[in-house]
Design a protein around this motif. Structure first.
Motif, PDB file in Angstrom:
ATOM      1  N   HIS A   1       3.630   9.893   1.287  1.00 48.13           N
ATOM      2  CA  HIS A   1       4.825   9.696   1.857  1.00 48.13           C
ATOM      3  C   HIS A   1       5.173  10.618   2.913  1.00 48.13           C
ATOM      4  CE1 HIS A   1       5.497   7.455  -2.083  1.00 48.13           C
ATOM      5  NE2 HIS A   1       4.786   8.589  -2.398  1.00 48.13           N
TER       6      HIS A   1
ATOM      7  N   SER B   1      -1.805  -0.544   0.312  1.00 45.32           N
ATOM      8  CA  SER B   1      -0.840  -0.315   1.672  1.00 45.32           C
ATOM      9  C   SER B   1      -2.028  -0.109   2.790  1.00 45.32           C
ATOM     10  CB  SER B   1       0.139   0.747   1.601  1.00 45.32           C
ATOM     11  OG  SER B   1      -0.372   2.080   1.250  1.00 45.32           O
TER      12      SER B   1
ATOM     13  N   LEU C   1       3.256  11.087  -6.768  1.00 43.27           N
ATOM     14  CA  LEU C   1       3.434  10.455  -5.368  1.00 43.27           C
ATOM     15  C   LEU C   1       2.009   9.999  -5.089  1.00 43.27           C
ATOM     16  CD1 LEU C   1       5.230  13.696  -3.878  1.00 43.27           C
ATOM     17  CD2 LEU C   1       6.076  11.573  -4.373  1.00 43.27           C
ATOM     18  N   VAL C   2       2.107   9.205  -4.060  1.00 41.23           N
ATOM     19  CA  VAL C   2       0.799   8.492  -3.264  1.00 41.23           C
ATOM     20  C   VAL C   2       0.640   9.072  -1.949  1.00 41.23           C
ATOM     21  CG1 VAL C   2      -0.431   6.547  -2.568  1.00 41.23           C
ATOM     22  CG2 VAL C   2       0.975   6.563  -4.725  1.00 41.23           C
TER      23      VAL C   2
ATOM     24  N   HIS D   1       2.496  14.111  -0.954  1.00 42.36           N
ATOM     25  CA  HIS D   1       1.437  13.492  -1.353  1.00 42.36           C
ATOM     26  C   HIS D   1       1.238  13.897  -2.784  1.00 42.36           C
ATOM     27  CE1 HIS D   1       0.467  12.777   2.894  1.00 42.36           C
ATOM     28  NE2 HIS D   1      -0.460  12.001   2.557  1.00 42.36           N
ATOM     29  N   HIS D   2       0.183  13.188  -3.405  1.00 42.33           N
ATOM     30  CA  HIS D   2      -0.317  13.483  -4.641  1.00 42.33           C
ATOM     31  C   HIS D   2      -0.907  14.908  -4.768  1.00 42.33           C
ATOM     32  CE1 HIS D   2      -4.355  12.948  -3.420  1.00 42.33           C
ATOM     33  NE2 HIS D   2      -3.931  11.850  -2.601  1.00 42.33           N
TER      34      HIS D   2
ATOM     35  N   HIS E   1       8.166   6.484   5.932  1.00 40.82           N
ATOM     36  CA  HIS E   1       7.448   5.716   5.558  1.00 40.82           C
ATOM     37  C   HIS E   1       6.784   6.072   4.055  1.00 40.82           C
ATOM     38  CE1 HIS E   1       3.433   3.846   5.011  1.00 40.82           C
ATOM     39  NE2 HIS E   1       4.050   2.746   5.379  1.00 40.82           N
ATOM     40  N   ASP E   2       6.862   5.039   3.134  1.00 37.28           N
ATOM     41  CA  ASP E   2       6.159   5.395   1.888  1.00 37.28           C
ATOM     42  C   ASP E   2       5.120   4.359   1.620  1.00 37.28           C
ATOM     43  OD1 ASP E   2       8.314   6.988   0.598  1.00 37.28           O
ATOM     44  OD2 ASP E   2       9.585   5.826   1.790  1.00 37.28           O
ATOM     45  N   SER E   3       3.920   4.903   1.186  1.00 38.99           N
ATOM     46  CA  SER E   3       3.068   4.104   0.614  1.00 38.99           C
ATOM     47  C   SER E   3       2.945   4.253  -0.919  1.00 38.99           C
ATOM     48  CB  SER E   3       1.629   4.617   1.164  1.00 38.99           C
ATOM     49  OG  SER E   3       1.323   4.251   2.392  1.00 38.99           O
ATOM     50  N   PHE E   4       3.308   3.144  -1.658  1.00 33.35           N
ATOM     51  CA  PHE E   4       3.384   3.170  -3.192  1.00 33.35           C
ATOM     52  C   PHE E   4       2.428   3.036  -3.924  1.00 33.35           C
ATOM     53  CE2 PHE E   4       7.666   1.994  -1.529  1.00 33.35           C
ATOM     54  CZ  PHE E   4       8.395   3.135  -1.822  1.00 33.35           C
ATOM     55  N   ASN E   5       1.194   2.684  -3.096  1.00 34.36           N
ATOM     56  CA  ASN E   5      -0.204   2.398  -3.839  1.00 34.36           C
ATOM     57  C   ASN E   5      -1.114   2.403  -2.689  1.00 34.36           C
ATOM     58  OD1 ASN E   5      -0.605  -0.665  -3.034  1.00 34.36           O
ATOM     59  ND2 ASN E   5       1.053  -0.910  -4.111  1.00 34.36           N
ATOM     60  N   ARG E   6      -2.541   2.233  -3.142  1.00 36.22           N
ATOM     61  CA  ARG E   6      -3.491   2.467  -1.957  1.00 36.22           C
ATOM     62  C   ARG E   6      -3.807   1.040  -1.492  1.00 36.22           C
ATOM     63  NH1 ARG E   6      -3.475   6.173  -5.587  1.00 36.22           N
ATOM     64  NH2 ARG E   6      -3.947   8.575  -4.832  1.00 36.22           N
TER      65      ARG E   6
END
Length: 266
Positions: free
Chosen positions: A216, A239, A213-214, A155-156, A232-237
């Protein structure tokens, strides 16, 4: 009739995304936001929304409830305040949809009992991304056949809790299918404390925090001559927003607390 929605934490990155999402839904109306400090009378008075956003801002949930009567409170604040927000919302007859992690087991038990007693819907979702929920369910199913598991969540660097709520939820689901046992060599020794990560019923959970990072996560399952990785990857919020909308809709149909989005999509 539209669902009347209030948002706690509207000025945060997730909160901003949720404001725009709720305002676009034909079946929902954003009636108020809850903030922890004086930022102005409306969202338009803040420095993150257009002047045309006239949704009122409140400092106290009780005051917000008296003035705007929301059906649902979407809480996207911090672990320090989310328990009190959720408890007070239930006290006021507001259905909470919570995307903040950090609840203790005792707090979850108390809120579950309160929601059941009051026959009010409440959804606490460690992750609103549909793909992340599917990742957790797939990992649970696979653990029945590949019980040697390590979880790496990334994560960020502004995230406050570690491991993440998603990692803990994943580990909990896996533990329902995996017999508790220690992994690795029986004489394994850390030459640097923490090198092997956190221990959850013998599984290892590793937390990475880096700018850029967001959200992941990958679940790695090892077997003789093979490795299965579910990621799983979230590239922006954005998602997370389909899960927020689904939760607001479904919480109106519930009369109990549901922990985890997997219970309402599968």
């Amino acid at each position: 009739m539209k669902i009347r929605v209030a948002i706690a934490g509207a000025r945060g990155k997730m909160g901003q995304e949720a404001v725009h999402t709720i305002m676009k839904q034909q079946g929902m109306e954003l009636v108020a936001v809850l903030d922890y400090k004086e930022v102005g009378e409306t969202l338009g008075d803040t420095d993150v929304f257009p002047d045309s956003f006239t949704v009122p801002v409140f400092l106290e949930l009780a005051h917000l409830h008296r003035e705007t009567k929301p059906d649902v409170l979407v809480d996207l604040t911090s672990p320090e305040s989310v328990y009190e927000h959720t408890k007070q919302a239930l006290d006021l007859g507001i259905r909470p949809v919570v995307g903040t992690t950090g609840f203790s087991d005792e707090q979850l038990k108390e809120l579950t009992a309160q929601a059941e007693c009051d026959r009010l819907g409440c959804i606490i979702a460690p992750n609103f991304a549909i793909g992340a929920v599917l990742m957790m369910k797939f990992a649970q199913q696979a653990a029945k056949y590949m019980p040697e598991v390590e979880i790496i969540e990334m994560h960020h660097d502004q995230k406050l809790d570690a491991p993440s709520g998603t990692a803990m939820k994943t580990a909990h689901l896996i533990s329902e299918e995996r017999q508790t046992h220690a992994q690795g060599h029986p004489n394994e020794k850390e030459t640097l404390e923490g090198a092997r990560g956190a221990d959850y019923t013998g599984m290892r959970i590793h937390s990475v925090r880096l700018p850029g990072l967001v959200a992941h996560q990958q679940v790695m399952m090892g077997g003789e001559g093979q490795l299965l990785t579910i990621r799983h990857d979230s590239f922006n919020r954005g998602s997370f927003m389909s899960g927020v909308v689904l939760s607001v809709e479904r919480v109106m149909e519930l009369d109990q607390l549901v922990y985890g989005l997997e219970h309402i999509i599968i």
